[in-house]
Design a protein around this motif. Structure first.
Motif, mmCIF file in Angstrom:
data_model
loop_
_atom_site.group_PDB
_atom_site.id
_atom_site.type_symbol
_atom_site.label_atom_id
_atom_site.label_comp_id
_atom_site.label_asym_id
_atom_site.label_seq_id
_atom_site.Cartn_x
_atom_site.Cartn_y
_atom_site.Cartn_z
ATOM 1 N N GLY A 198 0.844 -1.184 0.000
ATOM 2 C CA GLY A 198 0.000 0.000 0.000
ATOM 3 C C GLY A 198 0.877 1.230 0.000
ATOM 4 N N ALA A 199 0.283 2.349 -0.368
ATOM 5 C CA ALA A 199 1.062 3.593 -0.390
ATOM 6 C C ALA A 199 1.158 4.203 1.005
ATOM 7 C CB ALA A 199 0.437 4.579 -1.364
ATOM 8 N N GLY A 200 0.039 4.165 1.739
ATOM 9 C CA GLY A 200 0.043 4.691 3.100
ATOM 10 C C GLY A 200 0.855 3.778 3.999
ATOM 11 N N ARG B 269 -7.058 8.682 4.564
ATOM 12 C CA ARG B 269 -7.006 7.822 5.743
ATOM 13 C C ARG B 269 -8.070 8.310 6.725
ATOM 14 N NH1 ARG B 269 -4.956 4.613 3.203
ATOM 15 N NH2 ARG B 269 -2.984 3.508 3.482
ATOM 16 N N HIS C 8 -13.074 0.978 1.459
ATOM 17 C CA HIS C 8 -11.646 1.242 1.230
ATOM 18 C C HIS C 8 -11.157 0.535 -0.051
ATOM 19 C CE1 HIS C 8 -7.645 2.343 3.376
ATOM 20 N NE2 HIS C 8 -7.524 2.461 2.054
ATOM 21 N N SER D 136 -7.577 1.863 -4.424
ATOM 22 C CA SER D 136 -6.649 1.355 -5.445
ATOM 23 C C SER D 136 -7.066 -0.029 -5.943
ATOM 24 C CB SER D 136 -5.231 1.301 -4.864
ATOM 25 O OG SER D 136 -5.210 0.475 -3.712
ATOM 26 N N ARG E 235 -3.704 -3.561 -8.171
ATOM 27 C CA ARG E 235 -3.349 -4.387 -7.002
ATOM 28 C C ARG E 235 -2.210 -5.357 -7.360
ATOM 29 N NH1 ARG E 235 -7.399 -3.622 -2.916
ATOM 30 N NH2 ARG E 235 -7.042 -1.386 -2.670
#
Ligand code: DGY
Length: 328
Positions: free
Chosen positions: A76-78, A239, A286, A289, A295
């Motif tokens: 994930g990016a976060g 978020r 959520h 993406s 993914r």
């Protein structure tokens, strides 16, 4: 001997196959998150971990990996789920998956904008319920998107991708973040840097694309919602804790703003009381993406980061020295 790599949760087959070519994989395919105890146990046995943004990779997990765990590669990016500063203290690299999901997340942001403004979810429900008995001029009147003012909070990769799409909708674009973009970028995006209050006051759509940090926690609460237009919409695919969900529910109930679309929640996956009763709120699980291609690409990038670390190379999307604790 192949190194042991933990994969904490469901992972695309294509990436698993690649990972298995060079590692023994401890794969949790149960469909459930690993408990804190299990995460500690896996960290104790692994040279690398591929983690989910729902895994709390805290001091205890990192301490269990100290000395042998080379990398935590977040899928994930976060990366607010990882105590990056603690990882660095233990000489454990942390990586994420930037640069590959912004277009897909921007697509979803636009889907949310269009859906809430044009009341797509309500209209679908109405039609399915057999309530459509013929065209009516005043049925499901919504707001326009084209030609309106879009306020982007956080104009990084995702924010910029959202802004680029706004050009085609002939929108006025305002943005706010800590650091102003270079003039050439502002020009390309036709975006104007403004203080947060100005953005909130003037925008018809406010969309959030900032990471969760101690500074951004509850950035949008009662006071900020109060200065938005009563005809404005809030779009949130960043978020959860960036927004005070209770204040949002109150603002929507009292029609202080026209509507909101959420992909993330303050106490994810739990919803704040009252949310499901509101027609002017769209709720998504959520999926920012969540396209098949993106993914897969994210997963393959996480594997590449693991391979980099295993080979003694700096991971390609390493999170560099993080000054503070960010395990939220
Ligand atoms: C991320 O990568 O941080 C996204 O939230 C996943 O959808």
């Amino acid at each position: 001997m192949k190194p042991t790599v933990t994969v904490t949760h469901n992972f695309p087959e294509v990436a698993l196959e690649k990972l298995r070519s060079r590692a023994e994989v401890l794969y949790n395919d149960s469909g459930n998150s690993l408990s804190a105890v299990d995460l500690i146990d896996r960290a104790g046995q692994s040279q690398a971990m591929i983690s989910y943004l729902t895994d709390k990779i805290d001091g205890a997990v990192l301490d269990a990996g100290a000395g042998h765990l080379k990398i935590v590669a977040n899928y994930g990016a976060g990366f607010n789920n990882i105590d990056v500063a603690h990882a660095h203290k233990k000489n454990i690299w942390v990586s994420n998956t930037p640069g590959v999901l912004h277009e897909t997340t921007a697509d979803l942001t636009w889907a949310m904008m269009l859906a809430i403004a044009r009341r797509i979810v309500e209209s679908d429900r109405f039609t399915r319920d057999g309530k459509f008995h013929g065209w009516q001029a005043d049925m499901f009147l919504g707001g326009d998107v084209h030609g309106k003012t879009l306020g982007i909070i956080g104009c990084g990769e995702i924010g910029k991708a959202v802004a680029r799409r706004a050009l085609g909708f002939n929108m006025r674009v305002l943005y706010h973040q800590r650091k102003r973009l270079p003039g050439t970028e502002e020009k390309k995006l036709n975006a104007r840097f403004v203080p947060l209050d100005t953005l909130l006051k003037e925008s018809d759509f406010v969309t959030l694309h900032i990471p969760l940090t101690y500074e951004t926690k509850y950035l949008i609460g009662e006071d900020q919602l109060a200065i938005m237009k009563p005809t404005a919409y809030l779009i949130h695919a960043a978020r959860g804790k960036v927004v005070d969900d209770r204040a949002l529910v109150e603002a929507l109930k009292k029609k202080k703003i026209a509507g909101a679309a959420l992909d993330v929640y303050e106490n994810e996956p739990d919803l704040t009381g009252g949310m499901t009763d509101l027609d002017n709120l769209i709720l998504l699980p959520h999926i920012g993406s969540a396209s098949v291609a993106t993914r897969d690409t994210m997963a393959l990038l996480a594997v590449d980061n693991v391979f980099d670390a295993m080979g003694g190379k700096t991971p390609r999307t390493l999170i560099p020295n993080w000054p503070g604790k960010r395990n939220t």
